[in-house]
Design a protein around this motif. Structure first.
Motif, short mmCIF file in Angstrom:
data_model
loop_
_atom_site.label_atom_id
_atom_site.label_comp_id
_atom_site.label_asym_id
_atom_site.label_seq_id
_atom_site.Cartn_x
_atom_site.Cartn_y
_atom_site.Cartn_z
N ASP A 169 0.86 -1.18 0.00
CA ASP A 169 0.00 0.00 0.00
C ASP A 169 0.90 1.24 0.00
OD1 ASP A 169 -1.33 2.25 1.74
OD2 ASP A 169 -2.97 1.07 0.93
N ASN A 187 0.32 4.37 0.44
CA ASN A 187 0.08 5.27 1.56
C ASN A 187 0.83 4.79 2.81
OD1 ASN A 187 -1.20 7.56 2.74
ND2 ASN A 187 -2.70 6.22 3.69
N ALA A 211 0.00 8.67 -1.24
CA ALA A 211 -1.43 8.34 -1.12
C ALA A 211 -2.09 8.31 -2.50
CB ALA A 211 -2.12 9.36 -0.22
N ASP A 212 -1.68 9.24 -3.37
CA ASP A 212 -2.25 9.30 -4.73
C ASP A 212 -1.89 8.07 -5.57
OD1 ASP A 212 -3.34 11.73 -4.11
OD2 ASP A 212 -1.80 12.92 -5.15
N GLN A 213 -0.77 7.43 -5.24
CA GLN A 213 -0.32 6.26 -6.01
C GLN A 213 -1.16 5.01 -5.71
OE1 GLN A 213 1.98 6.41 -8.42
NE2 GLN A 213 2.23 8.59 -7.96
N LYS A 214 -1.86 5.03 -4.58
CA LYS A 214 -2.69 3.89 -4.14
C LYS A 214 -1.85 2.67 -3.78
CE LYS A 214 -6.63 5.98 -5.16
NZ LYS A 214 -6.67 7.28 -4.50
N GLN A 215 -1.22 2.05 -4.78
CA GLN A 215 -0.46 0.84 -4.51
C GLN A 215 0.80 0.82 -5.35
OE1 GLN A 215 -2.08 -3.08 -5.61
NE2 GLN A 215 -1.55 -3.81 -3.56
#
Length: 200
Positions: A98, A100, A134-138
């Motif tokens: 993740d 984030n 956080a914007d990258q998600k994973q």
């Protein structure tokens, strides 16, 4: 009868051999847990060399590989932080994570390795970095990102080959990120030694 100079032939062969050797050296790679890292690279016109590379473990699991690139070899955290010119930390994921959560771990690493007096100035950059993760998600196995210090520009984070907007201009921010791995409470002690070229 055409003039034929053996010394000239040998000197040309020697020159070709030198060129081939130089090209071979520039294309050399280091294998870290199956990830190929160039031992030399060019960052915005500045040649950098791989100072060291290793694996970040969490418990028994491999999380990512990290490589430190500098203009001239360093062997202590102080030398790495003070090294002039561009620098790079190159990271390749060895498992899905993740994004984030990784951002939070990096922020925690900065907090644990930065002087309390510096933290207030680092908060804007940390918030921006946290939002970027956080914007990258994973982040998936094999995904790469780099953290570059570019004098006159700032800290540029590039994820999967895409530079993120708004570099953080203060040199203290890049050094704070570098201390995640090279500080007094590093993310992984073996990785710290590896980045400083001390691993066997």
């Amino acid at each position: 009868m055409p003039a034929f100079s053996i010394p000239k032939v040998f000197s040309r062969l020697a020159l070709l051999a030198c060129l081939a050797s130089a090209l071979g050296a520039s294309a050399a790679q280091v294998d870290v847990a199956g990830v190929k890292l160039e031992d030399h690279l060019d960052l915005r016109g500045t040649p950098l060399q791989l100072n060291g590379a290793g694996v970040r473990f969490k418990a028994i699991f491999k999380v990512y590989t990290a490589g430190l690139y500098v203009g001239k070899k360093v062997s202590t955290p102080e030398e790495a932080l003070a090294a002039p010119g561009p620098k790079r930390v190159a990271i390749t994921m060895l498992r899905d994570i993740d994004a984030n959560e990784l951002g939070k771990l990096f922020t925690k690493g900065v907090e644990e390795n930065s002087p309390k007096s510096e933290m207030v100035n680092l908060i804007p950059g940390l918030l921006r970095m946290g939002q970027m993760f956080a914007d990258q998600k994973q982040l998936k196995t094999g995904d790469t990102f780099t953290i570059d210090w570019l004098p006159g520009t700032g800290t540029v984070i590039t994820v999967r080959g895409v530079p993120q907007p708004d570099p953080v201009k203060e040199p203290a921010f890049f050094n704070a990120l570098l201390r995640i791995w090279l500080g007094p409470s590093p993310a992984d002690w073996k990785l710290k030694d590896a980045l400083l070229g001390k691993s066997s």
